[in-house]
Scaffold this motif. Structure first.
Motif, short mmCIF file in Angstrom:
data_model
loop_
_atom_site.label_atom_id
_atom_site.label_comp_id
_atom_site.label_asym_id
_atom_site.label_seq_id
_atom_site.Cartn_x
_atom_site.Cartn_y
_atom_site.Cartn_z
N GLY A 82 0.82 -1.22 0.00
CA GLY A 82 0.00 0.00 0.00
C GLY A 82 0.85 1.26 0.00
O GLY A 82 0.59 2.20 -0.76
N GLY A 83 1.88 1.28 0.85
CA GLY A 83 2.78 2.43 0.90
C GLY A 83 3.50 2.63 -0.41
O GLY A 83 3.69 3.77 -0.86
N GLY A 84 3.91 1.54 -1.05
CA GLY A 84 4.60 1.63 -2.33
C GLY A 84 3.72 2.23 -3.41
O GLY A 84 4.17 3.05 -4.22
N ILE A 85 2.45 1.85 -3.43
CA ILE A 85 1.52 2.38 -4.45
C ILE A 85 1.32 3.88 -4.27
O ILE A 85 1.39 4.66 -5.24
N ILE A 86 1.06 4.32 -3.02
CA ILE A 86 0.86 5.75 -2.77
C ILE A 86 2.13 6.53 -3.06
O ILE A 86 2.09 7.63 -3.65
N LEU A 87 3.29 5.99 -2.66
CA LEU A 87 4.55 6.66 -2.94
C LEU A 87 4.78 6.79 -4.44
O LEU A 87 5.26 7.83 -4.91
N ALA A 88 4.42 5.76 -5.20
CA ALA A 88 4.60 5.81 -6.65
C ALA A 88 3.81 6.96 -7.26
O ALA A 88 4.29 7.65 -8.16
N LEU A 89 2.60 7.21 -6.74
CA LEU A 89 1.79 8.31 -7.26
C LEU A 89 2.47 9.66 -7.02
O LEU A 89 2.51 10.52 -7.90
N LEU A 90 3.01 9.84 -5.80
CA LEU A 90 3.73 11.08 -5.49
C LEU A 90 5.01 11.19 -6.32
O LEU A 90 5.34 12.26 -6.85
N ALA A 91 5.74 10.08 -6.41
CA ALA A 91 7.02 10.09 -7.11
C ALA A 91 6.86 10.38 -8.60
O ALA A 91 7.66 11.10 -9.20
N ILE A 92 5.82 9.83 -9.21
CA ILE A 92 5.59 10.07 -10.64
C ILE A 92 5.30 11.54 -10.90
O ILE A 92 5.76 12.11 -11.90
#
Length: 213
Positions: A82-92
């Motif tokens: 879950g943390g990885g998915i949310i982080l990916a949105l911010l990182a992109i």
């Protein structure tokens, strides 16, 4: 994370993860954008409140994370995914460059922006939340819990120095350099997000450790 043995490798790994997860980099550009029209005193006030909010939230997560995970029947693997998915949105968004502005010409509500979105999810971001929740469930002694809390306080102290001296730092920052560093850091964070998801899937038994390498 294995807290049975506290050594330099564990401390270094935790410090690096927390530097990403609750350090100033992700929050820096949004902070500068949202406060650019404010006076120095107001910026310091927002910075102080932002850091305090992120710090208190992080310590509460450390103290209650293991209990919350048990009550909600959430595993460390699920938290990592879950943390990885949310982080990916911010990182992109970061890697895509400055495509949106936070300044909409509206009056700035200091109390609100210091808490959201600056304190969470920018300062205390998905990496920090994930690491702290997993650490909360895996600490095995008072010493290991104190280690995590101490590192959180150390990173928060650095955040405080940065955001309460933001005007002096901003004068030394070139806009072009900020944009480039934002894009590069966004790409690196996307890789971190992918690794979080992979680690979570391994933890959940969906993929094997050998397939992840």
């Amino acid at each position: 994370m294995d807290f049975t043995v506290i050594d330099a490798a564990l401390v270094t790994k935790l410090l690096l993860l927390l530097a990403i997860g609750i350090g100033p980099k992700i929050a820096l550009v949004p902070f500068l954008e949202m406060t650019q029209k404010l006076d120095a005193e107001t910026k310091v006030s927002i910075g102080r409140q932002m850091v305090l909010t992120a710090l208190v939230t992080a310590l509460i997560l450390l103290a209650t994370g293991a209990l919350l995970m048990r009550l909600l029947h959430i595993t460390g693997g699920a938290v990592a995914v879950g943390g990885g998915i949310i982080l990916a949105l911010l990182a992109i968004k970061m890697a895509s460059g400055p495509t949106e502005k936070h300044d909409l010409g509206l009056p700035v509500d200091v109390a609100k922006i210091a808490v959201f979105p600056l304190a969470v999810p920018y300062l205390l971001n998905p990496v920090g939340i994930t690491v702290i929740l997993i650490a909360s469930g895996e600490v095995v002694s008072v010493a290991s819990a104190a280690l995590v809390a101490g590192l959180i306080l150390l990173v928060a102290a650095f955040d405080y120095l940065v955001f309460t001296n933001i005007d002096a730092l901003a004068k030394r920052m070139k806009p072009a350099s900020l944009i480039v560093s934002e894009v590069v850091f966004g790409i690196l964070l996307t890789a971190v997000a992918v690794q979080l998801v992979v680690s979570g899937l391994v933890n959940l038994g969906i993929i094997t450790a050998s397939a992840a390498h």
